[in-house]
Scaffold this active site. Structure first.
Site, PDB file in Angstrom:
ATOM      1  N   ASP A  51       0.938  -1.186   0.121  1.00 21.83           N
ATOM      2  CA  ASP A  51      -0.158   0.171   0.079  1.00 21.83           C
ATOM      3  C   ASP A  51       0.929   1.113  -0.004  1.00 21.83           C
ATOM      4  O   ASP A  51       0.926   2.056   0.872  1.00 21.83           O
ATOM      5  CB  ASP A  51      -1.028  -0.059   1.027  1.00 21.83           C
ATOM      6  CG  ASP A  51      -2.110  -0.797   0.998  1.00 21.83           C
ATOM      7  OD1 ASP A  51      -2.424  -1.658  -0.248  1.00 21.83           O
ATOM      8  OD2 ASP A  51      -3.174  -0.760   1.695  1.00 21.83           O
ATOM      9  N   TYR A  64      -1.599   5.392  -1.855  1.00 19.96           N
ATOM     10  CA  TYR A  64      -3.057   5.563  -1.924  1.00 19.96           C
ATOM     11  C   TYR A  64      -3.603   6.469  -3.054  1.00 19.96           C
ATOM     12  O   TYR A  64      -2.760   7.435  -3.330  1.00 19.96           O
ATOM     13  CB  TYR A  64      -3.492   5.950  -0.633  1.00 19.96           C
ATOM     14  CG  TYR A  64      -3.278   4.972   0.598  1.00 19.96           C
ATOM     15  CD1 TYR A  64      -4.202   3.750   0.644  1.00 19.96           C
ATOM     16  CD2 TYR A  64      -2.390   4.820   1.539  1.00 19.96           C
ATOM     17  CE1 TYR A  64      -4.278   2.792   1.471  1.00 19.96           C
ATOM     18  CE2 TYR A  64      -2.036   3.850   2.270  1.00 19.96           C
ATOM     19  CZ  TYR A  64      -3.024   2.718   2.312  1.00 19.96           C
ATOM     20  OH  TYR A  64      -2.823   1.765   3.236  1.00 19.96           O
ATOM     21  N   ASN A  84      -2.752  -4.103  -1.689  1.00 17.10           N
ATOM     22  CA  ASN A  84      -4.056  -4.243  -2.371  1.00 17.10           C
ATOM     23  C   ASN A  84      -4.141  -2.838  -3.474  1.00 17.10           C
ATOM     24  O   ASN A  84      -4.938  -3.105  -4.341  1.00 17.10           O
ATOM     25  CB  ASN A  84      -5.282  -4.843  -1.605  1.00 17.10           C
ATOM     26  CG  ASN A  84      -5.240  -4.128  -0.494  1.00 17.10           C
ATOM     27  OD1 ASN A  84      -4.461  -3.993   0.435  1.00 17.10           O
ATOM     28  ND2 ASN A  84      -6.437  -3.392  -0.321  1.00 17.10           N
ATOM     29  N   HIS A 126       2.161  -8.106   2.651  1.00 10.33           N
ATOM     30  CA  HIS A 126       1.156  -6.893   2.917  1.00 10.33           C
ATOM     31  C   HIS A 126       0.211  -7.379   3.776  1.00 10.33           C
ATOM     32  O   HIS A 126      -0.189  -6.705   4.764  1.00 10.33           O
ATOM     33  CB  HIS A 126       0.517  -6.442   1.651  1.00 10.33           C
ATOM     34  CG  HIS A 126      -0.336  -5.239   1.923  1.00 10.33           C
ATOM     35  ND1 HIS A 126       0.122  -3.972   2.470  1.00 10.33           N
ATOM     36  CD2 HIS A 126      -1.818  -5.285   1.676  1.00 10.33           C
ATOM     37  CE1 HIS A 126      -1.032  -3.296   2.654  1.00 10.33           C
ATOM     38  NE2 HIS A 126      -2.219  -4.259   2.138  1.00 10.33           N
ATOM     39  N   HIS A 138      -9.366  -5.785  10.282  1.00  7.80           N
ATOM     40  CA  HIS A 138      -9.499  -6.724   9.261  1.00  7.80           C
ATOM     41  C   HIS A 138      -9.410  -8.170   9.244  1.00  7.80           C
ATOM     42  O   HIS A 138      -9.986  -8.876   8.613  1.00  7.80           O
ATOM     43  CB  HIS A 138      -8.084  -6.527   8.082  1.00  7.80           C
ATOM     44  CG  HIS A 138      -8.118  -5.082   7.596  1.00  7.80           C
ATOM     45  ND1 HIS A 138      -9.258  -4.405   7.029  1.00  7.80           N
ATOM     46  CD2 HIS A 138      -7.124  -4.149   7.395  1.00  7.80           C
ATOM     47  CE1 HIS A 138      -8.784  -3.051   6.510  1.00  7.80           C
ATOM     48  NE2 HIS A 138      -7.442  -3.005   6.782  1.00  7.80           N
TER      49      HIS A 138
END
Ligand SMILES: *[C@@H]1O[C@H](CO)[C@@H](O)[C@H](O)[C@H]1NC(C)=O
Length: 247
Positions: A88, A91, A126, A220, A229
């Site tokens: 990541d 962003y 992601n 990640h 999460h």
């Protein structure tokens, strides 16, 4: 995954360790996906220090710049040899192209401290997969900022430790089954089952062959976490057994 804070920590090396920031596979094989091996020298006394950060590229916002300043201070104190990024990196949607100004706005212009002018070893998260993945992996970025090294999966070899960087995003079913409004750049990882089984096989072999005192696996997504999460069930099922079999 999206998390609204940054963190970093350091490991001063003197087992197997899973380093992650995050809070259905079959078996086939042909090509190699863990073929990049980078030699990283250690200090004269044989030691190694480095920082680990993930979930960062915000053009300085969300306190990214403040964290960068503190990293610079800690990096100086520890005389770090390199930085690891667990993905990541940009962003919200990775990099759009190799010319995307976000690369400099979120990386080069943020991590300006002297101590951070070392190699950065990056994997994808992601959010990076929501952009142009080929651009973020492109060696042309090294010409813009020589610190940048990003591959899907690769090995960094030092005398006392070997680092195994693993591309975890393609393991996660929901990005394929419920992408919602997002578009993921799956070029290079399809057919998915073939890619994942090859990756697991290559990793298992590389870990087995490694004679390093420390074997550190970086990705990640968290395998296990108490974060919001939750565990990444695909990694618990497919990756964790490989790590456990080595203990
Ligand atoms: C930045 O850090 C300050 C101080 O910890 C905090 O109050 C603020 O909410 C943070 N800003 C963002 C956008 O996260």
């Amino acid at each position: 995954m999206m998390i609204s804070y940054f963190f970093f920590f350091f490991i001063n090396l003197s087992l197997i360790l899973w380093v992650a920031c995050f809070s259905s596979v079959c078996f086939v094989s042909v090509f190699s996906v863990l073929d990049e091996r980078i030699e990283q020298p250690v200090k004269d006394d044989g030691s190694l220090s480095f920082l680990v950060i993930g979930d960062w590229g915000r053009k300085g916002a969300y306190n990214q710049s403040q964290v960068a300043i503190q990293m610079g201070i800690v990096g100086e104190k520890l005389d770090i040899d390199f930085v690891i990024s667990t993905g990541d990196n940009f962003y919200d949607n990775g990099l759009a192209s190799i010319d995307d100004p976000v690369f400099q706005a979120s990386f080069s212009k943020i991590y300006t401290a002297n101590s951070l002018q070392k190699q950065w070893y990056n994997v994808l998260g992601n959010h990076d997969y929501r952009g142009n993945v080929e651009a973020q992996l492109s060696p042309i970025l090294q010409k813009i900022d020589h610190r940048w090294i990003c591959h899907r999966s690769f090995i960094v070899d030092t005398e006392i430790a070997e680092f195994f960087f693993v591309d975890t995003t393609p393991f996660v079913d929901k990005y394929f089954l419920e992408p919602e409004e997002h578009t993921y750049d799956w070029r290079g990882v399809l057919p998915r089952n073939k890619y994942l089984s090859k990756l697991l096989k290559d990793l298992e072999m590389a870990l087995g062959d490694s004679t390093a005192k420390w074997k550190i696996v970086v990705g990640h997504h968290t395998i296990r976490t108490i974060g919001h999460h939750g565990d990444t069930k695909e990694l618990v099922r497919h990756l964790l057994p490989i790590l456990e079999s080595l203990v």
